[in-house]
Design a protein around this motif. Sequence first.
Motif, PDB file in Angstrom:
ATOM      1  N   ILE A   6     -17.304   9.039  57.140  1.00 36.56           N
ATOM      2  CA  ILE A   6     -16.319   8.344  57.976  1.00 36.56           C
ATOM      3  C   ILE A   6     -16.766   6.915  58.257  1.00 36.56           C
ATOM      4  CG2 ILE A   6     -15.225   8.326  60.245  1.00 36.56           C
ATOM      5  CD1 ILE A   6     -15.295  11.411  60.147  1.00 36.56           C
ATOM      6  N   LYS A   7     -18.036   6.759  58.597  1.00 37.86           N
ATOM      7  CA  LYS A   7     -18.539   5.424  58.940  1.00 37.86           C
ATOM      8  C   LYS A   7     -18.498   4.490  57.734  1.00 37.86           C
ATOM      9  CE  LYS A   7     -22.648   3.020  60.685  1.00 37.86           C
ATOM     10  NZ  LYS A   7     -24.052   3.174  61.140  1.00 37.86           N
ATOM     11  N   THR A   8     -18.909   4.984  56.561  1.00 38.39           N
ATOM     12  CA  THR A   8     -19.022   4.136  55.371  1.00 38.39           C
ATOM     13  C   THR A   8     -17.668   3.725  54.820  1.00 38.39           C
ATOM     14  OG1 THR A   8     -21.103   5.211  54.779  1.00 38.39           O
ATOM     15  CG2 THR A   8     -19.956   4.008  53.024  1.00 38.39           C
ATOM     16  N   TYR A   9     -16.732   4.669  54.770  1.00 39.47           N
ATOM     17  CA  TYR A   9     -15.486   4.420  54.039  1.00 39.47           C
ATOM     18  C   TYR A   9     -14.263   4.191  54.928  1.00 39.47           C
ATOM     19  CZ  TYR A   9     -18.406   6.039  50.234  1.00 39.47           C
ATOM     20  OH  TYR A   9     -19.421   6.179  49.331  1.00 39.47           O
ATOM     21  N   TRP A  10     -14.363   4.538  56.195  1.00 39.46           N
ATOM     22  CA  TRP A  10     -13.187   4.457  57.055  1.00 39.46           C
ATOM     23  C   TRP A  10     -13.429   3.720  58.379  1.00 39.46           C
ATOM     24  CZ3 TRP A  10      -8.689   6.343  55.026  1.00 39.46           C
ATOM     25  CH2 TRP A  10      -8.820   7.185  53.909  1.00 39.46           C
ATOM     26  N   GLY A  11     -14.672   3.652  58.792  1.00 42.69           N
ATOM     27  CA  GLY A  11     -14.961   3.181  60.146  1.00 42.69           C
ATOM     28  C   GLY A  11     -14.637   1.738  60.412  1.00 42.69           C
ATOM     29  N   GLN A  12     -14.661   0.906  59.382  1.00 39.58           N
ATOM     30  CA  GLN A  12     -14.497  -0.535  59.600  1.00 39.58           C
ATOM     31  C   GLN A  12     -13.155  -0.878  60.247  1.00 39.58           C
ATOM     32  OE1 GLN A  12     -15.600  -2.855  56.260  1.00 39.58           O
ATOM     33  NE2 GLN A  12     -15.067  -4.801  57.209  1.00 39.58           N
ATOM     34  N   PHE A  13     -12.112  -0.121  59.884  1.00 39.01           N
ATOM     35  CA  PHE A  13     -10.785  -0.399  60.428  1.00 39.01           C
ATOM     36  C   PHE A  13     -10.241   0.825  61.178  1.00 39.01           C
ATOM     37  CE2 PHE A  13     -11.026  -3.208  56.605  1.00 39.01           C
ATOM     38  CZ  PHE A  13     -11.155  -4.399  57.302  1.00 39.01           C
ATOM     39  N   ASN A  14     -11.128   1.466  61.938  1.00 41.66           N
ATOM     40  CA  ASN A  14     -10.741   2.567  62.834  1.00 41.66           C
ATOM     41  C   ASN A  14      -9.994   3.691  62.103  1.00 41.66           C
ATOM     42  OD1 ASN A  14     -11.821   1.259  65.167  1.00 41.66           O
ATOM     43  ND2 ASN A  14     -10.018  -0.075  65.175  1.00 41.66           N
ATOM     44  N   ASN A  15     -10.511   4.060  60.934  1.00 38.98           N
ATOM     45  CA  ASN A  15      -9.982   5.189  60.154  1.00 38.98           C
ATOM     46  C   ASN A  15      -8.574   4.961  59.615  1.00 38.98           C
ATOM     47  OD1 ASN A  15     -12.390   6.284  60.952  1.00 38.98           O
ATOM     48  ND2 ASN A  15     -11.511   7.860  62.263  1.00 38.98           N
ATOM     49  N   LYS A  16      -8.120   3.714  59.642  1.00 41.56           N
ATOM     50  CA  LYS A  16      -6.761   3.410  59.189  1.00 41.56           C
ATOM     51  C   LYS A  16      -6.699   3.273  57.671  1.00 41.56           C
ATOM     52  CE  LYS A  16      -3.020   0.072  60.044  1.00 41.56           C
ATOM     53  NZ  LYS A  16      -2.666  -1.207  60.736  1.00 41.56           N
ATOM     54  N   TYR A  17      -7.745   2.686  57.069  1.00 39.73           N
ATOM     55  CA  TYR A  17      -7.760   2.420  55.635  1.00 39.73           C
ATOM     56  C   TYR A  17      -9.045   2.954  55.012  1.00 39.73           C
ATOM     57  CZ  TYR A  17      -4.516  -1.403  56.978  1.00 39.73           C
ATOM     58  OH  TYR A  17      -3.492  -2.155  57.490  1.00 39.73           O
ATOM     59  N   TYR A  18      -8.950   3.328  53.728  1.00 34.29           N
ATOM     60  CA  TYR A  18     -10.152   3.540  52.931  1.00 34.29           C
ATOM     61  C   TYR A  18     -10.632   2.164  52.481  1.00 34.29           C
ATOM     62  CZ  TYR A  18     -13.066   4.367  48.851  1.00 34.29           C
ATOM     63  OH  TYR A  18     -14.101   4.350  47.949  1.00 34.29           O
ATOM     64  N   VAL A  19     -11.878   1.823  52.785  1.00 36.82           N
ATOM     65  CA  VAL A  19     -12.427   0.509  52.464  1.00 36.82           C
ATOM     66  C   VAL A  19     -13.268   0.629  51.198  1.00 36.82           C
ATOM     67  CG1 VAL A  19     -13.801  -1.429  53.296  1.00 36.82           C
ATOM     68  CG2 VAL A  19     -12.461  -0.064  54.910  1.00 36.82           C
ATOM     69  N   ALA A  20     -12.822  -0.045  50.149  1.00 44.58           N
ATOM     70  CA  ALA A  20     -13.452   0.106  48.835  1.00 44.58           C
ATOM     71  C   ALA A  20     -14.796  -0.606  48.734  1.00 44.58           C
ATOM     72  CB  ALA A  20     -12.510  -0.407  47.752  1.00 44.58           C
ATOM     73  N   GLY A  21     -15.015  -1.628  49.571  1.00 45.26           N
ATOM     74  CA  GLY A  21     -16.256  -2.385  49.476  1.00 45.26           C
ATOM     75  C   GLY A  21     -16.192  -3.519  48.474  1.00 45.26           C
ATOM     76  N   ASP A  22     -15.007  -3.733  47.876  1.00 47.23           N
ATOM     77  CA  ASP A  22     -14.813  -4.830  46.935  1.00 47.23           C
ATOM     78  C   ASP A  22     -13.966  -5.918  47.570  1.00 47.23           C
ATOM     79  OD1 ASP A  22     -16.247  -3.936  44.718  1.00 47.23           O
ATOM     80  OD2 ASP A  22     -14.583  -2.746  43.977  1.00 47.23           O
ATOM     81  N   SER A  23     -14.281  -7.163  47.232  1.00 43.66           N
ATOM     82  CA  SER A  23     -13.430  -8.271  47.649  1.00 43.66           C
ATOM     83  C   SER A  23     -12.441  -8.557  46.522  1.00 43.66           C
ATOM     84  CB  SER A  23     -14.272  -9.507  47.956  1.00 43.66           C
ATOM     85  OG  SER A  23     -15.095  -9.837  46.857  1.00 43.66           O
ATOM     86  N   THR A  24     -11.260  -9.006  46.919  1.00 44.08           N
ATOM     87  CA  THR A  24     -10.211  -9.190  45.917  1.00 44.08           C
ATOM     88  C   THR A  24      -9.190 -10.206  46.395  1.00 44.08           C
ATOM     89  OG1 THR A  24      -8.613  -7.980  44.541  1.00 44.08           O
ATOM     90  CG2 THR A  24      -8.693  -7.378  46.843  1.00 44.08           C
ATOM     91  N   HIS A  25      -8.350 -10.647  45.470  1.00 48.16           N
ATOM     92  CA  HIS A  25      -7.141 -11.359  45.883  1.00 48.16           C
ATOM     93  C   HIS A  25      -6.001 -10.895  44.993  1.00 48.16           C
ATOM     94  CE1 HIS A  25      -6.103 -14.562  42.851  1.00 48.16           C
ATOM     95  NE2 HIS A  25      -7.312 -14.293  42.437  1.00 48.16           N
ATOM     96  N   ARG A  26      -4.795 -11.080  45.482  1.00 52.48           N
ATOM     97  CA  ARG A  26      -3.581 -10.653  44.786  1.00 52.48           C
ATOM     98  C   ARG A  26      -2.755 -11.895  44.499  1.00 52.48           C
ATOM     99  NH1 ARG A  26      -1.240  -6.502  48.359  1.00 52.48           N
ATOM    100  NH2 ARG A  26      -0.941  -8.323  49.646  1.00 52.48           N
ATOM    101  N   ASP A  27      -2.394 -12.108  43.233  1.00 50.49           N
ATOM    102  CA  ASP A  27      -1.693 -13.342  42.889  1.00 50.49           C
ATOM    103  C   ASP A  27      -0.188 -13.221  43.143  1.00 50.49           C
ATOM    104  OD1 ASP A  27      -0.490 -12.059  40.671  1.00 50.49           O
ATOM    105  OD2 ASP A  27      -1.919 -12.887  39.224  1.00 50.49           O
ATOM    106  N   ALA A  28       0.539 -14.259  42.787  1.00 51.31           N
ATOM    107  CA  ALA A  28       1.972 -14.309  43.078  1.00 51.31           C
ATOM    108  C   ALA A  28       2.766 -13.241  42.340  1.00 51.31           C
ATOM    109  CB  ALA A  28       2.511 -15.701  42.739  1.00 51.31           C
TER     110      ALA A  28
END
Length: 655
Positions: free
Chosen positions: A492-514
Motif C-alpha cells: 500500500i505504501k509503495t504503490y498507493w500511499g503517495q496519493f491516499n490510495n486513489k491511484y496506482y503510482v508507477a514510479g515513472d515520469s512521463t508526459h502526454r503530447d497533443a
Amino acid sequence: MADNKNLQSVLTETRVFPPQPGFIEKARLNSDRLAALHAAAAADHVGFWADLAKKELGWQTPFTTALDDSQAPNYAWFTDGKLNASANCLDRHLDARGDKIAIRFEGEPGDLKNYTYRELHAEVCRTANALKSFGVGKGDRVVIYMPMVPEAVIAMQACARIGAIHSIVFGGFSSSSLKDRIEGAGAKLLITADGGHRAGHIVELKKAADEALAQGCDTIEKVLVLKRTGHDVGFDATRDVWWHEAVAAQPARCEPEWVESEHPLFLLYTSGSTGKPKGIQHSTGGYLLGATMSCQWVFDLRDDDVFWCTADVGWITGHSYVAYGPLANGATILMYEGAPTVPDAGRFWKICQEHGVTIFYTAPTAIRALMKLGDDWPKQYDLSKLRLLGSVGEPINPEAWMWFHTVIGKEKLPIVDTWWQTETGAIMIAPIPGAVPAKPGSCTKPLPGIAVEVVDEAGEILTSPDAGGYLVVTKPWPSMLRTVWGDNERYIKTYWGQFNNKYYVAGDSTHRDADGYYWILGRVDDVLNVSGHRLGTMEIESALVSHPQVAEAAVVGRPHEVKGESVFAFVICRGDRPIGAAAEKLTKELREHVGREIGALAKPDEIRFADNLPKTRSGKIMRRLLRSIAKGEEITQDISTLENPGIVAQLAGKE
C-alpha cells in the motif's frame, strides 16, 4: 519528486509512421475495432473485463462477481470463479492444436528441441506428478533457478497445474540473492540445473544453489536438478534428485488442481532501491487474462506465428510473453538459451532465419548493442518472415527505434514499443500495430480497459501537452499485482500511499503530447534537477545516441555545488573507444550536439567513454552503479549479476 510540475520534456520528435495498408487488412484490430473496444471499456470498465474473462479463459466454475473492491487497494477479480492456468495454456489446445509446435528451442551450443502441445502437456503432467511425489501441493512455494531451457517453462506450468506457487529467480543472480528469495518465499522445493550455457561459458547454477542452501534456507526439503551441461557438480543424495530420474517414470496424466481466481499463481521478487527485495504477488485468473489479451492485441497473434520474446523467464516479460500469454493463445514460441553474440554477432538474426521467426520482441539495450555491431550482420540473413517487431524493458530512444525500423524492419514492419512493469503483469501502453501510428520513442496510447493519467505532485491531473509528471493508473485492472508477499503494508505504501490510495503510482515520469501519446521520461529517480530545471535522463541519452558516432549512452546525475546536479554521461561509441585527443575532440562535439538537440542546459558536464555499459545478463543497465561511479564512491554493491564485471574499472576511469 518535489516540484514535479516543472519536469520538462525537451526532446522534440515529429516523425510518425502509420500502419502499412497490407498489415491493416489482415490485422486482428483495425482502427474501427479498436475504437469499439475503447468505447466498451469506457462505458462499463468492470463489465468489459468480465466479458473478456468469460470469453477468453476456460473456467471450471464460472464467476459471478467480476470485481471486489471492498478492500481497496487490495482489489480482487473474478473471486468466486475457479480455473487452472496450465489447463488454459495446454489442455484446451490438445484437440485442435495437439500436433502443433508449442516450443522451439535452441541452446547456445546449437542443440535443438521441439515440443508439440501434446508432448508439452505430457511433460508438464509428468513433472507435476514428480512435484506431488515430493509432497508439494496447493499453496506451497517452489523456487525455480534455471537456465533458459524448455524445462524452466515446464516447471512453471507444472507448479500451476497442482496449485503450487512458483517464484523464479533469474539464473544470473548470485547465491546470496537466491538465498534471500528462497527465504522470502518460504519455499519447500528448489528446482535448478547443473548449469547453463552463456557467452561460451557454463553458468554454475548448482554450485550457487548449494552455496545458498549452506547459508540457511531451512524450508527447502528437496532440490530437483536438471542435467543440462553434464559437468561434475556437488550432489547431496539425501536432498538432491535428478530431474530425469524423478520425472521420466511418472505418468503422463495429471488432473489440474482447480483454484480460485485469486489464488496466487506466482511470486516474482523485484529489487527495490533500498531494503529487501519485494515479492510481487500475482493472481491466477486476472493475470492470465491480462497476458492473454495483450498478446492478441499488441502482437496481433496469428495461428502460424513463431513468436520470439528474448527475455529470460526470470523476469516478468518471460512470464507473460514466454511461459503464459502465447501458450494461452495456442502460439508457437521460440526459446534461446544463450548470448546474442555467440559465436558471432549474427546469432539472433541466424535464429530468426532458421526458425522462421515472425514476431521478434526484445529490449532496447539489445537493439542498441546489435546496432553498435553494424548493419552488415543482419544483412547476411533472410529476415523476410518477420512481420512485427517489439521493444520492452525501458524507453527506446528514437535513433535505436529508427535503426530497428530501417535495418531490421526494412521500413515496412510495425514496431510495438511497450510500457508495463513487473507489477502490472501485462502490457499497459503500446501501439496496436494495425490501428495506431507509431512515433519513435513513444509507447503511444493505453490498451483498451487501461486508464492512465499524468498527475503533478499534488495528484492533480495535468492536461497541458508539455507538462511532465507522475504516470498513474486510475482504475483497477485484472493483471495488477495483488500485494507484496508477506508485507501488505509495504504494498500500500509503495504503490498507493503517495496519493491516499486513489491511484496506482508507477514510479515513472512521463508526459502526454497533443495527440494523447505517452512519452516515458524514465524512473522518477532518474530525473535530474539541473539549475532548478527537471530533465529526464532518457531524453539526454536519446540526444547523445542520435549522433552518428554513438551507439549507446547512459546519463546520471552528480551533485554540483552551483547547479544542484550536473549531467554525467557514459558513452559507448560505434567502433573503437576514443582515447586522448580523439576523446577530447568527440567530447566537445557531443556537448555541442546535445546543445543543438535539446538546449545548453542539458549539455553533459562530463563524458566518459567505455567499451560497454555495466549490464546484467538480462540486458538491464545498472544505473545505481553508474551513479556511484559518477560520484567517485567506492563500489560496495553486489556486481555478481553483471554480464561484464571487468568493465567497472574502465567506467571508473582506472584503465
